[in-house]
Design a protein around this motif. Structure first.
Motif, PDB file in Angstrom:
ATOM      1  N   UNK A  32      46.533  38.358  45.885  1.00 38.90           N
ATOM      2  CA  UNK A  32      47.406  37.665  46.838  1.00 38.90           C
ATOM      3  C   UNK A  32      47.684  36.207  46.483  1.00 38.90           C
ATOM      4  N   UNK A  33      46.751  35.528  45.806  1.00 40.28           N
ATOM      5  CA  UNK A  33      46.969  34.104  45.540  1.00 40.28           C
ATOM      6  C   UNK A  33      46.558  33.667  44.130  1.00 40.28           C
ATOM      7  N   UNK A  34      46.156  34.586  43.291  1.00 42.99           N
ATOM      8  CA  UNK A  34      45.793  34.324  41.893  1.00 42.99           C
ATOM      9  C   UNK A  34      44.544  33.467  41.697  1.00 42.99           C
ATOM     10  N   UNK A  35      43.728  33.284  42.730  1.00 42.11           N
ATOM     11  CA  UNK A  35      42.440  32.615  42.555  1.00 42.11           C
ATOM     12  C   UNK A  35      41.555  33.545  41.738  1.00 42.11           C
ATOM     13  N   UNK A  36      40.831  32.988  40.760  1.00 46.88           N
ATOM     14  CA  UNK A  36      39.999  33.805  39.892  1.00 46.88           C
ATOM     15  C   UNK A  36      38.646  33.146  39.680  1.00 46.88           C
ATOM     16  N   UNK A  37      37.665  33.972  39.311  1.00 49.53           N
ATOM     17  CA  UNK A  37      36.341  33.488  38.953  1.00 49.53           C
ATOM     18  C   UNK A  37      35.729  34.479  37.989  1.00 49.53           C
ATOM     19  N   UNK A  38      34.577  34.133  37.441  1.00 49.93           N
ATOM     20  CA  UNK A  38      33.955  35.016  36.462  1.00 49.93           C
ATOM     21  C   UNK A  38      32.460  35.088  36.665  1.00 49.93           C
ATOM     22  N   UNK A  39      31.839  36.063  36.013  1.00 46.13           N
ATOM     23  CA  UNK A  39      30.395  36.223  36.067  1.00 46.13           C
ATOM     24  C   UNK A  39      29.939  37.148  34.959  1.00 46.13           C
ATOM     25  N   UNK A  40      28.644  37.170  34.724  1.00 45.50           N
ATOM     26  CA  UNK A  40      28.073  38.041  33.688  1.00 45.50           C
ATOM     27  C   UNK A  40      28.064  39.499  34.116  1.00 45.50           C
ATOM     28  N   UNK A  41      28.123  39.769  35.431  1.00 42.55           N
ATOM     29  CA  UNK A  41      28.180  41.130  35.956  1.00 42.55           C
ATOM     30  C   UNK A  41      29.379  41.238  36.898  1.00 42.55           C
ATOM     31  N   UNK A  42      29.755  42.468  37.221  1.00 45.07           N
ATOM     32  CA  UNK A  42      30.844  42.668  38.181  1.00 45.07           C
ATOM     33  C   UNK A  42      30.484  42.036  39.518  1.00 45.07           C
ATOM     34  N   UNK A  43      29.263  42.285  39.965  1.00 42.12           N
ATOM     35  CA  UNK A  43      28.820  41.761  41.266  1.00 42.12           C
ATOM     36  C   UNK A  43      28.846  40.238  41.285  1.00 42.12           C
ATOM     37  N   UNK A  44      28.389  39.608  40.191  1.00 46.13           N
ATOM     38  CA  UNK A  44      28.382  38.153  40.119  1.00 46.13           C
ATOM     39  C   UNK A  44      29.809  37.595  40.125  1.00 46.13           C
ATOM     40  N   UNK A  45      30.719  38.257  39.423  1.00 42.49           N
ATOM     41  CA  UNK A  45      32.099  37.771  39.403  1.00 42.49           C
ATOM     42  C   UNK A  45      32.736  37.869  40.787  1.00 42.49           C
ATOM     43  N   UNK A  46      32.440  38.941  41.516  1.00 42.19           N
ATOM     44  CA  UNK A  46      32.990  39.100  42.867  1.00 42.19           C
ATOM     45  C   UNK A  46      32.388  38.066  43.819  1.00 42.19           C
ATOM     46  N   UNK A  47      31.088  37.833  43.723  1.00 36.35           N
ATOM     47  CA  UNK A  47      30.460  36.827  44.579  1.00 36.35           C
ATOM     48  C   UNK A  47      31.002  35.434  44.265  1.00 36.35           C
ATOM     49  N   UNK A  48      31.198  35.136  42.990  1.00 39.67           N
ATOM     50  CA  UNK A  48      31.775  33.836  42.613  1.00 39.67           C
ATOM     51  C   UNK A  48      33.213  33.713  43.111  1.00 39.67           C
ATOM     52  N   UNK A  49      33.956  34.817  43.089  1.00 41.32           N
ATOM     53  CA  UNK A  49      35.324  34.797  43.627  1.00 41.32           C
ATOM     54  C   UNK A  49      35.294  34.568  45.135  1.00 41.32           C
TER      55      UNK A  49
END
Length: 68
Positions: A22-39
């Motif tokens: 919806x707004x192109x905000x992005x984040x990353x992580x070493x795992x899928x779960x970490x990337x989602x939590x960072x997002x």
């Protein structure tokens, strides 16, 4: 207040990148779960000073094949 957003997670080299459609905000992580939590944290900061617009619009997600 809580809203639902659409998230795409893709692996890029050694990182998972989570991106809000919806707004192109992005984040990353070493795992899928970490990337989602960072997002989640990035989105909370993004919406900190403003109310999201059009929170009830339906989102249609699909896949397609493209000939190469």
């Amino acid at each position: 207040m809580k809203i639902k957003v659409t998230v795409i997670v893709q692996k890029e080299e050694n990182w998972y990148v989570a991106k809000c459609v919806e707004n192109s905000v992005a984040s990353q992580g070493k795992t899928i779960e970490e990337s989602i939590e960072n997002l989640r944290e990035a989105l909370e900061l993004y919406f900190e000073d403003m109310m999201p617009e059009n929170t009830n619009l339906p989102t249609f997600v699909t896949t397609m094949e493209v000939a190469l």
